[in-house]
Design an enzyme around this catalytic site. Structure first.
Site, mmCIF file in Angstrom:
data_model
loop_
_atom_site.group_PDB
_atom_site.id
_atom_site.type_symbol
_atom_site.label_atom_id
_atom_site.label_comp_id
_atom_site.label_asym_id
_atom_site.label_seq_id
_atom_site.Cartn_x
_atom_site.Cartn_y
_atom_site.Cartn_z
ATOM 1 N N HIS A 258 0.825 -1.215 0.000
ATOM 2 C CA HIS A 258 0.000 0.000 0.000
ATOM 3 C C HIS A 258 0.854 1.257 0.000
ATOM 4 O O HIS A 258 0.527 2.225 -0.706
ATOM 5 C CB HIS A 258 -0.949 0.006 1.201
ATOM 6 N N HIS B 22 -9.296 -2.510 -5.126
ATOM 7 C CA HIS B 22 -8.188 -2.747 -4.209
ATOM 8 C C HIS B 22 -7.158 -3.689 -4.817
ATOM 9 O O HIS B 22 -5.952 -3.513 -4.603
ATOM 10 C CB HIS B 22 -8.671 -3.312 -2.871
ATOM 11 N N ASP C 232 -3.184 -2.949 -5.147
ATOM 12 C CA ASP C 232 -2.106 -3.879 -4.801
ATOM 13 C C ASP C 232 -1.163 -4.098 -5.981
ATOM 14 O O ASP C 232 0.062 -4.137 -5.822
ATOM 15 C CB ASP C 232 -2.688 -5.226 -4.369
ATOM 16 N N HIS D 248 -0.390 -11.164 -4.897
ATOM 17 C CA HIS D 248 0.962 -10.611 -4.754
ATOM 18 C C HIS D 248 2.029 -11.546 -5.319
ATOM 19 O O HIS D 248 2.924 -11.122 -6.044
ATOM 20 C CB HIS D 248 1.255 -10.346 -3.277
#
Length: 306
Positions: free
Chosen positions: A78, A235, A239, A262
């Protein structure tokens, strides 16, 4: 040209997974410095950790950087997204523990802190990475792709059984202030059943309904509900921007994520840089720099949140 912060700014909160208090200070840095973390609680050994893709320890729930001495900092995605989205190319991030504070679960508090102090131009062109050919990685039904483009574009698709999320797709041109306007206030999200499983494994100890969107079937348990109807996919794009900024500079290319996380985005970056002829570093011309995230961002574009 490259940019850094005008003055330092400090943030305090708790780590999402550790639950431990954390203090983070962003400091200006010289042209060419890049983004580095410094663990101020480490008195012996190497406390410096560059924000670079090949130091990422691939985990499914957050992005964790580990230097050669084994010193780490986690949940960096973030703050990295905020720096990318504000067009900050050089900064020293001092932190007094192993995890970045989660704040409200989005990047908006970092964005507001950065822009309240302002950024300043530096006497050096931006080093960016231009994607030259399409690279794709897949795992367990998820896929991530980077393909050539003259700017950074992000497209993401998610598909969850919970009706509160369901299937969502969004595509955005990331130039100028689009990140701050459209994505920065979108919070991390999870299913209620996942929270129970994570806590049973010693994770999400700092997670609350104040710093995450929690859903249970068709119900949004977080007070106040959603900030956007498609907050979840926004969101995931947030990311992705943070994870892609671990390239060592802005990416000029189109990223497409399908149920990616991720770890897969990091695998994509590693594959991109390992594939001969897939990417090249360039010093941006003024015309190219005008297409980068954060260029021309003004305070009025940053969302107001409760």
């Amino acid at each position: 040209m490259q940019h850094t912060l005008k003055t330092s700014v400090t943030f305090q909160g708790n780590g999402l997974h550790s639950g431990a208090p954390a203090k983070l200070t962003l400091r200006p840095a010289a042209a060419g410095h890049g983004i580095w973390f410094k663990r101020t609680d480490i008195e012996i050994g190497d406390s410096m950790i560059p924000a670079i893709y090949d130091l990422v320890e691939r985990t499914p729930l957050c992005t964790r950087l580990v230097n050669d001495a084994g010193v780490s900092v986690s949940t960096v995605e973030h703050i990295m997204a905020a720096l990318a989205g504000c067009g900050v190319h050089n900064a020293l991030i001092e932190i007094d523990g192993p995890e970045v504070p989660i704040m409200d679960g989005s990047a908006v508090e970092f964005v507001r802190g950065i822009m309240a102090r302002g950024v300043r131009r530096q006497a050096a062109p931006v080093l960016a990475y231009q994607v030259l050919k399409t690279v794709t990685v897949e795992k367990d039904g998820a896929r991530a792709t980077l393909m050539p483009s003259d700017r950074l574009e992000i497209e993401f698709t998610i598909d969850f059984a919970d009706a509160a999320i369901g299937r969502q797709t969004r595509r955005m041109d990331m130039r100028n202030g689009s990140f701050a306007r459209e994505l920065s206030d979108s919070r991390t999200f999870c299913r209620r059943a996942d929270v129970e499983a994570m806590r049973a494994n010693g994770l999400a100890l700092g997670g609350t309904l104040d710093n995450a969107v929690v859903v249970d079937g068709a119900e949004v348990l977080t007070p106040g509900g959603l900030r956007h109807a498609d907050e979840a996919v926004r969101h995931k794009m947030l990311d992705a921007l943070g994870d892609l900024y671990m390239a060592g500079g802005p990416i000029l290319g189109r990223y497409v994520g399908e149920k990616a996380g991720h770890s897969l985005t990091n695998t994509l970056l590693r594959t991109l840089f390992e594939e001969p002829g897939a990417v090249r570093p360039i010093l941006c011309t003024p015309e190219q720099a005008a297409l980068l995230p954060g260029q021309g961002l003004v305070w009025a574009e940053i969302p107001q949140v409760a």
